[in-house]
Design a protein around this motif. Structure first.
Motif, PDB file in Angstrom:
ATOM      1  N   ALA A 260       0.847  -1.186   0.000  1.00 16.39           N
ATOM      2  CA  ALA A 260       0.000   0.000   0.000  1.00 16.39           C
ATOM      3  C   ALA A 260       0.884   1.238   0.000  1.00 16.39           C
ATOM      4  N   ASP A 261       0.323   2.366  -0.426  1.00 15.74           N
ATOM      5  CA  ASP A 261       1.090   3.610  -0.367  1.00 15.74           C
ATOM      6  C   ASP A 261       0.535   4.580   0.679  1.00 15.74           C
ATOM      7  N   HIS A 262      -0.402   4.105   1.502  1.00 11.31           N
ATOM      8  CA  HIS A 262      -0.925   4.872   2.635  1.00 11.31           C
ATOM      9  C   HIS A 262      -1.263   3.892   3.755  1.00 11.31           C
ATOM     10  N   ASP A 263      -1.224   4.381   4.981  1.00 11.41           N
ATOM     11  CA  ASP A 263      -1.771   3.591   6.082  1.00 11.41           C
ATOM     12  C   ASP A 263      -3.268   3.393   5.847  1.00 11.41           C
ATOM     13  N   ALA A 264      -3.785   2.234   6.241  1.00 10.04           N
ATOM     14  CA  ALA A 264      -5.180   1.912   5.947  1.00 10.04           C
ATOM     15  C   ALA A 264      -6.153   2.950   6.513  1.00 10.04           C
ATOM     16  N   ALA A 265      -5.908   3.425   7.738  1.00  8.00           N
ATOM     17  CA  ALA A 265      -6.856   4.344   8.372  1.00  8.00           C
ATOM     18  C   ALA A 265      -6.842   5.731   7.730  1.00  8.00           C
ATOM     19  N   TRP A 266      -5.833   6.025   6.915  1.00  9.28           N
ATOM     20  CA  TRP A 266      -5.779   7.325   6.235  1.00  9.28           C
ATOM     21  C   TRP A 266      -7.000   7.521   5.345  1.00  9.28           C
ATOM     22  N   TYR A 267      -7.573   6.411   4.859  1.00  6.89           N
ATOM     23  CA  TYR A 267      -8.708   6.500   3.934  1.00  6.89           C
ATOM     24  C   TYR A 267      -9.997   6.913   4.628  1.00  6.89           C
ATOM     25  N   GLY A 268      -9.977   7.046   5.942  1.00  7.04           N
ATOM     26  CA  GLY A 268     -11.086   7.695   6.626  1.00  7.04           C
ATOM     27  C   GLY A 268     -12.027   6.793   7.384  1.00  7.04           C
ATOM     28  N   ALA A 269     -12.636   5.862   6.720  1.00 12.06           N
ATOM     29  CA  ALA A 269     -13.642   5.038   7.390  1.00 12.06           C
ATOM     30  C   ALA A 269     -12.980   4.061   8.352  1.00 12.06           C
ATOM     31  N   ALA A 270     -13.684   3.755   9.424  1.00 13.28           N
ATOM     32  CA  ALA A 270     -13.150   2.778  10.375  1.00 13.28           C
ATOM     33  C   ALA A 270     -12.925   1.434   9.701  1.00 13.28           C
ATOM     34  N   SER A 271     -13.733   1.148   8.711  1.00 15.46           N
ATOM     35  CA  SER A 271     -13.566  -0.061   7.908  1.00 15.46           C
ATOM     36  C   SER A 271     -13.609   0.344   6.443  1.00 15.46           C
ATOM     37  N   ASN A 272     -12.547   0.034   5.708  1.00 18.59           N
ATOM     38  CA  ASN A 272     -12.523   0.355   4.277  1.00 18.59           C
ATOM     39  C   ASN A 272     -11.756  -0.723   3.537  1.00 18.59           C
ATOM     40  N   ALA A 273     -11.728  -0.631   2.226  1.00 12.80           N
ATOM     41  CA  ALA A 273     -11.156  -1.692   1.397  1.00 12.80           C
ATOM     42  C   ALA A 273      -9.652  -1.820   1.520  1.00 12.80           C
ATOM     43  N   HIS A 274      -9.012  -0.923   2.257  1.00 13.35           N
ATOM     44  CA  HIS A 274      -7.550  -0.976   2.383  1.00 13.35           C
ATOM     45  C   HIS A 274      -7.091  -1.682   3.660  1.00 13.35           C
ATOM     46  N   TRP A 275      -8.035  -2.063   4.503  1.00 13.51           N
ATOM     47  CA  TRP A 275      -7.705  -2.896   5.658  1.00 13.51           C
ATOM     48  C   TRP A 275      -7.680  -4.360   5.223  1.00 13.51           C
ATOM     49  N   TRP A 276      -6.692  -5.095   5.690  1.00 16.42           N
ATOM     50  CA  TRP A 276      -6.628  -6.535   5.439  1.00 16.42           C
ATOM     51  C   TRP A 276      -7.106  -7.282   6.675  1.00 16.42           C
ATOM     52  N   ASP A 277      -7.971  -8.254   6.449  1.00 14.58           N
ATOM     53  CA  ASP A 277      -8.529  -9.038   7.554  1.00 14.58           C
ATOM     54  C   ASP A 277      -7.457  -9.952   8.132  1.00 14.58           C
ATOM     55  N   ARG A 278      -7.036  -9.674   9.359  1.00 15.20           N
ATOM     56  CA  ARG A 278      -5.992 -10.485   9.983  1.00 15.20           C
ATOM     57  C   ARG A 278      -6.500 -11.872  10.367  1.00 15.20           C
ATOM     58  N   ASN A 279      -7.829 -12.057  10.364  1.00 17.97           N
ATOM     59  CA  ASN A 279      -8.406 -13.390  10.609  1.00 17.97           C
ATOM     60  C   ASN A 279      -8.530 -14.194   9.325  1.00 17.97           C
ATOM     61  N   ASN A 280      -8.240 -13.554   8.197  1.00 19.31           N
ATOM     62  CA  ASN A 280      -8.222 -14.221   6.884  1.00 19.31           C
ATOM     63  C   ASN A 280      -9.549 -14.879   6.520  1.00 19.31           C
ATOM     64  N   VAL A 281     -10.621 -14.119   6.780  1.00 16.59           N
ATOM     65  CA  VAL A 281     -11.957 -14.561   6.395  1.00 16.59           C
ATOM     66  C   VAL A 281     -12.524 -13.620   5.343  1.00 16.59           C
ATOM     67  N   LEU A 282     -12.569 -12.333   5.657  1.00 14.87           N
ATOM     68  CA  LEU A 282     -13.023 -11.325   4.709  1.00 14.87           C
ATOM     69  C   LEU A 282     -11.911 -10.997   3.721  1.00 14.87           C
ATOM     70  N   PHE A 283     -12.286 -10.300   2.644  1.00 15.37           N
ATOM     71  CA  PHE A 283     -11.296  -9.894   1.636  1.00 15.37           C
ATOM     72  C   PHE A 283     -11.247  -8.371   1.543  1.00 15.37           C
ATOM     73  N   PRO A 284     -10.046  -7.815   1.315  1.00 19.08           N
ATOM     74  CA  PRO A 284      -8.743  -8.482   1.131  1.00 19.08           C
ATOM     75  C   PRO A 284      -8.211  -9.015   2.457  1.00 19.08           C
ATOM     76  N   ASN A 285      -7.290  -9.984   2.356  1.00 23.16           N
ATOM     77  CA  ASN A 285      -6.695 -10.520   3.565  1.00 23.16           C
ATOM     78  C   ASN A 285      -5.272 -10.989   3.300  1.00 23.16           C
ATOM     79  N   PHE A 286      -4.601 -11.411   4.330  1.00 22.51           N
ATOM     80  CA  PHE A 286      -3.186 -11.780   4.242  1.00 22.51           C
ATOM     81  C   PHE A 286      -2.992 -13.096   3.505  1.00 22.51           C
ATOM     82  N   THR A 287      -3.895 -14.042   3.703  1.00 21.50           N
ATOM     83  CA  THR A 287      -3.752 -15.336   3.057  1.00 21.50           C
ATOM     84  C   THR A 287      -3.803 -15.205   1.541  1.00 21.50           C
TER      85      THR A 287
END
Length: 387
Positions: free
Chosen positions: A268-295
């Motif tokens: 990424a070229d920004h921290d995920a929270a920079w995009y504003g919403a508490a939940s947005n498409a730039h956060w990766w699910d660390r539980n690897n269930v939702l997408f995008p995710n680390f797996t």
């Protein structure tokens, strides 16, 4: 009227390049001279890498927009010309860190400096590319004069933008042999020829340099790092990226032109929270269930590794975290979770072929490891973000 090119310098005889350490997952960070280097030393952390952008444009020292202008980029940061690279190498080695240069010059050069949409025009402009290849040659000469292990990461984002124009770099016009540079005679005037040109100049002037091409997570047209669909196939997207960079210097090179040594990627070229919403498409699910995710991202990286056989370096990883109260999602203090995940799961990264993770902020206002905002080590009221 074109300015005559200087005579070609003699090649430098140096030791052969040495592969990056792969005994474990190693770490590094964006680290310039002065305050940044002081922080690195004071941290007491045995950082294995430090990286520095080489930028500023190759022809911005004359009339605005003039592609035939003088160099006012990294070569002018110290005297004599190009000494910055030598000083950076020396400082890195003195602190047991492998020096990494991110060579990022095309976007910042004339014509239309800073305009990524003008890339095809820039690389087809003879004056621009005369100065460009001359500039890269100086870097190779400085690296070659050192003779030890140096990584040169070539033009992040560029290869992805080019793939968006065509799946085959040999179909995209660029000025290579047409610049009149004797070292590049006979190479095709295409983006494929550009890939071969970087490698040709490395082979002649700095055979000790490890050259890295960049594989963007979005190069295929699907951004594996932000796409929230469950139907995205990481293998398919990785194969499309590999197909392009293969033709840019990994396979089928002219006789005597050795291939790229490494592949860099950025999450990424920004921290995920920079995009504003508490939940947005730039956060990766660390539980690897939702997408995008680390797996899914690791599957993408693993496929690139197995398809090319090359080690991977994860570069410019956001520094934001969700541990410290300083991360209150204000300017310079944005949260992210990738650093935490990478530090907690080194085995997953090494299994995917990743040998190093380099942390660093990519844009203004993002979290950094120094007090960029000059607001001290504060602990404001904590805020909750994604997960």
């Amino acid at each position: 009227m074109l300015i005559p090119l200087p005579a070609q310098a003699a090649p430098i005889t140096t030791a052969a390049r040495v592969s990056l350490p792969a005994d474990r997952l190693h770490f590094g960070l964006a680290n310039g001279p002065g305050t940044d280097l002081d922080w690195l030393v004071a941290s007491g952390v045995p950082w294995r890498y430090r990286y520095q952008y080489l930028a500023g444009g190759v022809n911005n020292g004359g009339t605005p927009g003039d592609p035939c202008g003088a160099n006012s980029g990294w070569q002018t940061w110290n005297s004599p010309a190009g000494q910055f690279a030598t000083l950076y190498i020396n400082d890195s080695v003195a602190h047991s860190a492998i020096p990494v240069f991110t060579y990022y010059e095309i976007v910042q050069s004339n014509p239309s400096p800073g305009d990524e949409s003008a890339l095809l025009t820039k690389i087809s402009t003879v004056c621009t590319m005369q100065r460009y290849w001359a500039d890269f040659t100086v870097l190779m000469q400085k690296v070659g004069a050192y003779g030890g292990q140096v990584v040169v990461h070539v033009e992040p984002d560029f290869w992805g933008f080019m793939q968006h124009q065509s799946a085959d770099p040999s179909t995209l016009a660029a000025s290579v042999a047409s610049t009149g540079n004797a070292d590049l005679a006979g190479l095709p005037n295409t983006v494929q020829g550009m890939g071969w040109a970087f490698l040709t100049l490395r082979d002649k002037y700095a055979p000790n340099a490890l050259l890295a091409i960049h594989a963007s997570s979005w190069a295929s047209g699907v951004d594996i790092a932000s796409d929230q669909r469950s139907t995205v196939n990481p293998t398919t997207e990785a194969d499309a990226v590999v197909s392009f960079i293969n033709k840019a210097g990994l396979v089928g090179n002219p006789t005597g032109v050795t291939p790229w040594d490494l592949i860099f990627n950025d999450v990424a070229d920004h921290d995920a929270a920079w995009y504003g919403a508490a939940s947005n498409a730039h956060w990766w699910d660390r539980n690897n269930v939702l997408f995008p995710n680390f797996t899914r991202w690791l599957a993408f990286m693993s496929r690139i590794h197995t398809a090319t056989g090359l080690p991977l370096v994860e570069w410019q990883v956001p520094v934001g975290n969700q541990y410290y109260q300083t991360m209150n999602n204000t300017d310079g203090h944005y949260q992210d979770n990738r650093a935490e995940y990478f530090l907690a799961h080194p085995g997953q990264l090494t299994a995917a072929g990743i040998v190093a993770v380099l942390f660093g902020k990519a844009n203004a206002g993002q979290t950094n490891y120094t007090d960029d905002k000059g607001d001290g080590i504060t602990n404001p009221a904590p805020v909750s973000s994604w997960q």
